[in-house]
Design a protein around this motif. Structure first.
Motif, mmCIF file in Angstrom:
data_model
loop_
_atom_site.group_PDB
_atom_site.id
_atom_site.type_symbol
_atom_site.label_atom_id
_atom_site.label_comp_id
_atom_site.label_asym_id
_atom_site.label_seq_id
_atom_site.Cartn_x
_atom_site.Cartn_y
_atom_site.Cartn_z
ATOM 1 N N LEU A 141 -23.473 -55.065 17.185
ATOM 2 C CA LEU A 141 -23.319 -54.160 16.061
ATOM 3 C C LEU A 141 -22.146 -54.607 15.206
ATOM 4 C CD1 LEU A 141 -23.684 -50.657 17.779
ATOM 5 C CD2 LEU A 141 -25.360 -51.746 16.264
ATOM 6 N N ALA A 142 -22.221 -54.308 13.915
ATOM 7 C CA ALA A 142 -21.103 -54.535 13.006
ATOM 8 C C ALA A 142 -20.717 -53.199 12.390
ATOM 9 C CB ALA A 142 -21.489 -55.526 11.910
ATOM 10 N N PHE A 143 -19.449 -52.836 12.527
ATOM 11 C CA PHE A 143 -18.916 -51.642 11.883
ATOM 12 C C PHE A 143 -18.206 -52.075 10.604
ATOM 13 C CE2 PHE A 143 -19.401 -50.454 16.261
ATOM 14 C CZ PHE A 143 -19.764 -49.118 16.239
ATOM 15 N N ASN A 144 -18.403 -51.324 9.533
ATOM 16 C CA ASN A 144 -17.756 -51.607 8.243
ATOM 17 C C ASN A 144 -17.009 -50.373 7.754
ATOM 18 O OD1 ASN A 144 -20.627 -53.525 7.274
ATOM 19 N ND2 ASN A 144 -18.682 -54.313 7.979
ATOM 20 N N LEU A 145 -15.811 -50.623 7.212
ATOM 21 C CA LEU A 145 -14.984 -49.531 6.706
ATOM 22 C C LEU A 145 -14.398 -49.951 5.366
ATOM 23 C CD1 LEU A 145 -12.608 -47.455 8.941
ATOM 24 C CD2 LEU A 145 -11.996 -47.999 6.591
ATOM 25 N N HIS A 208 -29.647 -58.181 4.305
ATOM 26 C CA HIS A 208 -28.720 -57.559 3.364
ATOM 27 C C HIS A 208 -28.151 -58.603 2.416
ATOM 28 C CE1 HIS A 208 -26.235 -59.069 6.704
ATOM 29 N NE2 HIS A 208 -25.283 -59.233 5.790
ATOM 30 N N ARG A 209 -27.369 -58.140 1.446
ATOM 31 C CA ARG A 209 -26.679 -59.046 0.533
ATOM 32 C C ARG A 209 -25.569 -58.285 -0.198
ATOM 33 N NH1 ARG A 209 -31.229 -60.025 -4.287
ATOM 34 N NH2 ARG A 209 -31.391 -57.848 -4.965
ATOM 35 N N GLY A 210 -24.587 -59.035 -0.659
ATOM 36 C CA GLY A 210 -23.588 -58.491 -1.556
ATOM 37 C C GLY A 210 -24.088 -58.604 -2.978
ATOM 38 N N THR A 211 -23.738 -57.641 -3.824
ATOM 39 C CA THR A 211 -24.167 -57.661 -5.218
ATOM 40 C C THR A 211 -22.976 -58.012 -6.112
ATOM 41 O OG1 THR A 211 -23.799 -55.268 -5.457
ATOM 42 C CG2 THR A 211 -25.994 -55.993 -4.745
ATOM 43 N N PRO A 212 -23.197 -58.320 -7.382
ATOM 44 C CA PRO A 212 -22.108 -58.802 -8.236
ATOM 45 C C PRO A 212 -20.995 -57.770 -8.443
ATOM 46 C CG PRO A 212 -24.237 -59.352 -9.186
ATOM 47 C CD PRO A 212 -24.504 -58.416 -8.057
ATOM 48 N N ASN A 213 -19.756 -58.225 -8.333
ATOM 49 C CA ASN A 213 -18.609 -57.366 -8.629
ATOM 50 C C ASN A 213 -18.240 -57.568 -10.096
ATOM 51 O OD1 ASN A 213 -16.233 -55.966 -8.843
ATOM 52 N ND2 ASN A 213 -15.285 -56.825 -7.009
ATOM 53 N N ALA A 214 -18.680 -56.639 -10.921
ATOM 54 C CA ALA A 214 -18.420 -56.711 -12.362
ATOM 55 C C ALA A 214 -17.211 -55.875 -12.755
ATOM 56 C CB ALA A 214 -19.653 -56.231 -13.125
ATOM 57 N N SER A 215 -16.484 -55.350 -11.770
ATOM 58 C CA SER A 215 -15.315 -54.521 -12.049
ATOM 59 C C SER A 215 -14.073 -55.405 -12.157
ATOM 60 C CB SER A 215 -15.122 -53.488 -10.941
ATOM 61 O OG SER A 215 -14.596 -54.100 -9.771
ATOM 62 N N SER A 216 -12.925 -54.768 -12.315
ATOM 63 C CA SER A 216 -11.659 -55.504 -12.395
ATOM 64 C C SER A 216 -10.851 -55.390 -11.111
ATOM 65 C CB SER A 216 -10.822 -54.962 -13.568
ATOM 66 O OG SER A 216 -10.547 -53.582 -13.382
ATOM 67 N N VAL A 217 -11.472 -54.857 -10.038
ATOM 68 C CA VAL A 217 -10.748 -54.655 -8.779
ATOM 69 C C VAL A 217 -11.497 -55.293 -7.619
ATOM 70 C CG1 VAL A 217 -9.684 -52.511 -9.572
ATOM 71 C CG2 VAL A 217 -11.859 -52.421 -8.360
ATOM 72 N N ALA A 218 -10.737 -55.674 -6.587
ATOM 73 C CA ALA A 218 -11.326 -56.205 -5.363
ATOM 74 C C ALA A 218 -11.850 -55.052 -4.501
ATOM 75 C CB ALA A 218 -10.286 -57.012 -4.589
ATOM 76 N N ARG A 219 -12.788 -55.369 -3.600
ATOM 77 C CA ARG A 219 -13.384 -54.347 -2.733
ATOM 78 C C ARG A 219 -13.333 -54.804 -1.268
ATOM 79 N NH1 ARG A 219 -18.228 -53.291 -0.523
ATOM 80 N NH2 ARG A 219 -19.233 -55.096 -1.497
ATOM 81 N N PRO A 220 -12.139 -54.811 -0.649
ATOM 82 C CA PRO A 220 -12.056 -55.258 0.750
ATOM 83 C C PRO A 220 -12.764 -54.288 1.698
ATOM 84 C CG PRO A 220 -9.897 -55.242 -0.320
ATOM 85 C CD PRO A 220 -10.824 -54.468 -1.194
ATOM 86 N N VAL A 221 -13.492 -54.857 2.652
ATOM 87 C CA VAL A 221 -14.210 -54.077 3.653
ATOM 88 C C VAL A 221 -13.849 -54.614 5.037
ATOM 89 C CG1 VAL A 221 -16.469 -53.414 4.540
ATOM 90 C CG2 VAL A 221 -16.123 -53.633 2.074
ATOM 91 N N LEU A 222 -13.373 -53.735 5.903
ATOM 92 C CA LEU A 222 -13.058 -54.130 7.271
ATOM 93 C C LEU A 222 -14.342 -54.362 8.058
ATOM 94 C CD1 LEU A 222 -10.624 -54.389 9.326
ATOM 95 C CD2 LEU A 222 -11.332 -52.123 10.113
ATOM 96 N N VAL A 223 -14.325 -55.355 8.940
ATOM 97 C CA VAL A 223 -15.466 -55.674 9.796
ATOM 98 C C VAL A 223 -15.014 -55.637 11.253
ATOM 99 C CG1 VAL A 223 -17.240 -57.372 10.382
ATOM 100 C CG2 VAL A 223 -16.417 -57.188 8.015
ATOM 101 N N LEU A 224 -15.730 -54.869 12.071
ATOM 102 C CA LEU A 224 -15.503 -54.841 13.516
ATOM 103 C C LEU A 224 -16.802 -55.246 14.185
ATOM 104 C CD1 LEU A 224 -13.646 -53.947 15.962
ATOM 105 C CD2 LEU A 224 -14.835 -51.746 15.817
ATOM 106 N N GLY A 225 -16.785 -56.358 14.939
ATOM 107 C CA GLY A 225 -17.981 -56.841 15.609
ATOM 108 C C GLY A 225 -17.943 -56.534 17.097
#
Length: 280
Positions: A141-145, A208-225
């Motif tokens: 499993l992968a947990f995302n936060l 799944h896939r990531g989609t384009p980041n068209a904003s001006s900010v980063a979007r960090p997501v924690l991953v727990l495997g």
């Protein structure tokens, strides 16, 4: 060892394990809203930002997952809230329900799409094991936060529910479906918009896939495997803890860590390099 900013105490009651199992067997992804406080996530973001700067300062410290998108694996000690995360009642319950009581934590890291990140190809994170293709059983499993309130402009995570059971024998590297299958995934596609404090659990085999980041900010997501016994994903990671840190960990956290206990931590050189994502 623990912080005072986790919101997990309110969840110290039994969860619906049948709903947990059903969600991961059907959609392949489930979530718990408000699992952690905003202050806890703010501290997490601080730790992630420090870890990213360190990783990018050396060769092999971060791996590309497409244009302007980076993945960094870290040691547990890099996160002040590591114990709060892995000892959260919902995280423990999900792991025990799907992977069994002897599950093992094999990965801690974060994925960050920066402004300008492009759409990723549809993919899964590794080939489907025989336990999944032949026995219809999930072994990891992968947990995302999330560390930000996700908006459509930030390039939200997009998933095709139910595709964790696709065999993938004809996928490139058994991970990337041919473009002829894209209409199927796009017909199923759901974008996820988690808020600060939310946590999700998914099968990394769900397409799944990531989609384009068209904003001006980063979007960090924690991953727990997390792995079931014998899953073998620890071979792709270099988790370790120091002796001093190990001795402070609660016993019920130690029993799910089988990583080396060392005198001094070595910087991690990223091993989980997904070539199809590096190439975009």
């Amino acid at each position: 060892m623990r912080t005072e900013v986790t919101g997990s105490d309110q969840f110290d009651q039994p969860f619906d394990v049948a709903a947990i199992r059903h969600g991961l067997d059907t959609d392949g992804i489930i979530a718990l809203k408000g699992a952690f406080s905003a202050e806890w996530v703010r501290q997490l973001r601080e730790d992630i930002d420090v870890a990213f700067e360190e990783a990018r300062s050396r060769e092999g410290g971060a791996v590309g997952r497409g244009p302007n998108r980076w993945y960094v694996e870290i040691h547990p000690e890099a996160l002040r809230g590591f114990v709060d995360l892995v000892d959260h009642p919902w995280v423990r319950t999900v792991c025990e329900t799907v992977l069994g009581r002897d599950y093992t934590i094999v990965e801690v890291g974060f994925d960050t799409p920066f402004p300008g990140a492009k759409v990723q190809p549809w993919h899964r994170d590794f080939p489907s094991p025989s336990e999944t293709t032949d026995e219809h059983r999930l072994t990891s499993l992968a947990f995302n936060l999330t560390t930000v309130d996700t908006t459509d402009e930030m390039g939200p995570f997009e998933v095709a529910p139910g595709t964790q059971w696709d065999r993938g024998d004809d996928f490139d590297h058994e991970m990337f479906p041919p473009e002829s299958m894209y209409p199927r995934y796009e017909a199923r596609a759901e974008r996820k918009y988690p808020k600060v404090g939310d946590i999700s659990a998914r099968s990394a085999l769900t397409i799944h896939r990531g989609t384009p980041n068209a904003s001006s900010v980063a979007r960090p997501v924690l991953v727990l495997g997390v792995d079931a016994p014998g899953a073998g994903n620890d071979a792709h990671h270099d988790l370790a803890v120091t002796k001093a840190y190990w001795e402070q960990l609660p016993e019920r956290v130690r029993e799910h860590l089988s990583c080396p206990v060392v005198d001094e931590l070595a910087p991690i050189s990223q091993k989980h390099d997904i070539e199809g994502l590096v190439m975009g």
